[in-house]
Design an enzyme around this catalytic site. Structure first.
Site, short mmCIF file in Angstrom:
data_model
loop_
_atom_site.label_atom_id
_atom_site.label_comp_id
_atom_site.label_asym_id
_atom_site.label_seq_id
_atom_site.Cartn_x
_atom_site.Cartn_y
_atom_site.Cartn_z
N SER A 1 0.75 -1.12 0.02
CA SER A 1 -0.07 -0.14 0.00
C SER A 1 0.75 1.07 -0.09
O SER A 1 1.94 1.18 0.63
CB SER A 1 -0.71 0.01 1.29
OG SER A 1 -1.51 1.19 1.49
N TYR B 1 -1.49 -0.17 10.63
CA TYR B 1 -1.75 -0.79 9.02
C TYR B 1 -0.39 -0.35 8.30
O TYR B 1 -0.03 -1.17 7.54
CB TYR B 1 -2.93 -0.13 8.73
CG TYR B 1 -3.24 -0.54 7.08
CD1 TYR B 1 -3.69 -1.87 6.91
CD2 TYR B 1 -3.12 0.42 6.20
CE1 TYR B 1 -3.75 -2.03 5.59
CE2 TYR B 1 -3.35 0.28 4.81
CZ TYR B 1 -3.61 -1.04 4.50
OH TYR B 1 -3.90 -1.26 3.23
P1 NDP Z 1 -11.00 -6.33 0.20
O1 NDP Z 1 -11.46 -6.15 1.70
O2 NDP Z 1 -12.13 -6.17 -0.82
O3 NDP Z 1 -10.33 -7.55 -0.21
C1 NDP Z 1 -9.30 -8.43 0.81
C2 NDP Z 1 -9.66 -9.66 0.65
O4 NDP Z 1 -8.67 -10.49 1.73
C3 NDP Z 1 -10.95 -10.33 0.90
O5 NDP Z 1 -11.30 -10.99 0.01
C4 NDP Z 1 -10.94 -11.13 2.23
O6 NDP Z 1 -11.67 -12.36 1.75
C5 NDP Z 1 -9.49 -11.54 2.19
N1 NDP Z 1 -8.91 -11.95 3.51
C6 NDP Z 1 -9.01 -11.20 4.65
N2 NDP Z 1 -8.45 -11.77 5.82
C7 NDP Z 1 -8.22 -13.04 5.35
C8 NDP Z 1 -7.67 -14.11 5.92
N3 NDP Z 1 -7.43 -14.19 7.01
N4 NDP Z 1 -7.37 -15.21 5.20
C9 NDP Z 1 -7.61 -15.33 3.83
N5 NDP Z 1 -7.93 -14.21 3.12
C10 NDP Z 1 -8.42 -13.03 3.89
O7 NDP Z 1 -10.07 -5.17 0.02
P2 NDP Z 1 -8.81 -4.95 -1.30
O8 NDP Z 1 -9.11 -5.51 -2.41
O9 NDP Z 1 -9.01 -3.25 -1.32
O10 NDP Z 1 -7.66 -5.49 -0.59
C11 NDP Z 1 -6.72 -6.09 -1.28
C12 NDP Z 1 -5.21 -5.80 -0.88
O11 NDP Z 1 -4.96 -4.34 -1.15
C13 NDP Z 1 -5.10 -5.80 0.88
O12 NDP Z 1 -3.92 -6.12 1.04
C14 NDP Z 1 -5.18 -4.03 1.25
O13 NDP Z 1 -4.28 -3.94 2.31
C15 NDP Z 1 -4.46 -3.44 -0.26
N6 NDP Z 1 -4.56 -2.28 -0.32
C16 NDP Z 1 -5.91 -1.68 -0.46
C17 NDP Z 1 -6.07 -0.30 -0.58
C18 NDP Z 1 -7.63 0.30 -0.98
O14 NDP Z 1 -7.87 1.45 -1.22
N7 NDP Z 1 -8.62 -0.61 -1.14
C19 NDP Z 1 -5.16 0.61 -1.07
C20 NDP Z 1 -3.60 -0.06 -0.65
C21 NDP Z 1 -3.63 -1.47 -0.57
P3 NDP Z 1 -12.45 -13.04 3.14
O15 NDP Z 1 -12.99 -12.07 4.09
O16 NDP Z 1 -13.36 -13.91 2.52
O17 NDP Z 1 -11.13 -13.83 3.92
#
Ligand code: NDP
Length: 255
Positions: A148, A161
């Site tokens: 990020s 974070y």
């Molecule tokens: P989402 O919340 O849509 O996606 C996150 C995903 O991670 C979900 O599919 C969730 O599925 C999965 N997840 C969470 N915890 C677990 C776990 N313990 N085991 C397996 N899977 C897990 O958000 P984003 O798509 O935005 O996030 C993707 C990445 O991008 C993250 O690492 C985030 O930090 C990063 N990011 C996001 C930004 C933004 O503005 N959105 C900016 C910069 C970075 P489930 O709950 O079913 O497990």
């Protein structure tokens, strides 16, 4: 853009239940990669796998909690049995839980560290041998970590974070020195504000989607998850000797 070089690649995408992970999986599969979809919500994964399969692609829904070693081990065993040796790993699973540090939310800190850092490491541990073996066979092999911009930009209430993402950025850079000499590429992607489910887990109303985070979306706009997916596909389809090491992708209005 045509990503013909993705055909036949065996990919693992974590966080595939939503957001960037889901869009990345969709795009990789649309261009012929065989994709394992990892996250905890199996219903979401099955839905996406069915959609990909109906479109003629190959996808495997694998319910995995990246904070649980036994779950990762079982998932990896299933992927190896059903898809074979993995040559593309995308670490997109993550959680973002901002709060003032003096609230002392050790539950949130633990969850972020276990998911964003140790979770990524568990996946790296499970598939590094595959990546190294694929590269040794002359194939293209990629590890892509979704960090990020928060790894660099400080922001009140986001200290933990940001620290997890700084750790992931550093981990990616360091791993190049171990894996690059064995022809495995490592790419760290740092997105800015992106329209996904990430903000929906914030339990502090002032900081969440109805508060500060929502105001940021209103002011600077956001990327779509598909924008980040496109970047992952671009990175993974460069010629084998080209490693895009560090990518920052921001909404145009985000400083
Ligand atoms: P989402 O919340 O849509 O996606 C996150 C995903 O991670 C979900 O599919 C969730 O599925 C999965 N997840 C969470 N915890 C677990 C776990 N313990 N085991 C397996 N899977 C897990 O958000 P984003 O798509 O935005 O996030 C993707 C990445 O991008 C993250 O690492 C985030 O930090 C990063 N990011 C996001 C930004 C933004 O503005 N959105 C900016 C910069 C970075 P489930 O709950 O079913 O497990």
């Amino acid at each position: 853009m045509s990503y013909t070089a993705l055909a036949g690649r065996i990919a693992v995408v974590t966080g595939a239940a939503s957001g960037m992970g889901a869009e990345t999986a969709r795009l990789l599969a649309a261009h012929g990669a065989h994709v394992a979809l990892l996250a905890r919500r199996e219903d979401r994964l099955k839905e996406l796998a069915a959609e990909i399969t109906a479109a003629g692609g190959t996808a495997l829904a694998v319910a995995v909690d990246v904070t649980d070693q036994a779950s990762v081990d079982a998932g990896a065993a299933r992927i190896h049995a059903e898809l074979g040796r993995v040559d593309l790993v995308v670490n997109s699973a993550g959680v973002m839980l901002p709060n003032p540090v003096d609230d002392g939310r050790i539950d949130e800190w633990t969850r972020m560290i276990d998911t964003n850092v140790t979770g990524a490491l568990r996946i790296i541990r499970a598939f590094t041998a595959d990546l190294v073996a694929a590269a040794a066979d002359g194939r293209t092999a990629d590890l892509v970590d979704i960090s990020s911009i928060g790894a660099h930009v400080t922001f009140p209430n986001y200290a933990v974070y940001g620290a997890t993402k700084a750790a992931l950025t550093h981990l990616s850079a360091s791993l190049r020195s171990e894996l690059g000499p064995r022809d495995v590429r490592v790419t760290n992607i740092e997105p800015g504000l992106t329209d996904t489910e990430l903000g929906s887990h914030i339990d502090n109303a002032e900081l969440g989607e109805a508060g500060q985070l929502g105001a940021m979306f209103d002011t600077i706009g956001s990327l779509a998850a598909t924008d980040v997916a496109d970047l992952v596909a671009y990175v993974a389809t460069r010629p084998r000797h080209v490693n895009l090491r560090q990518m920052v992708i921001l909404p145009t209005r985000q400083a």
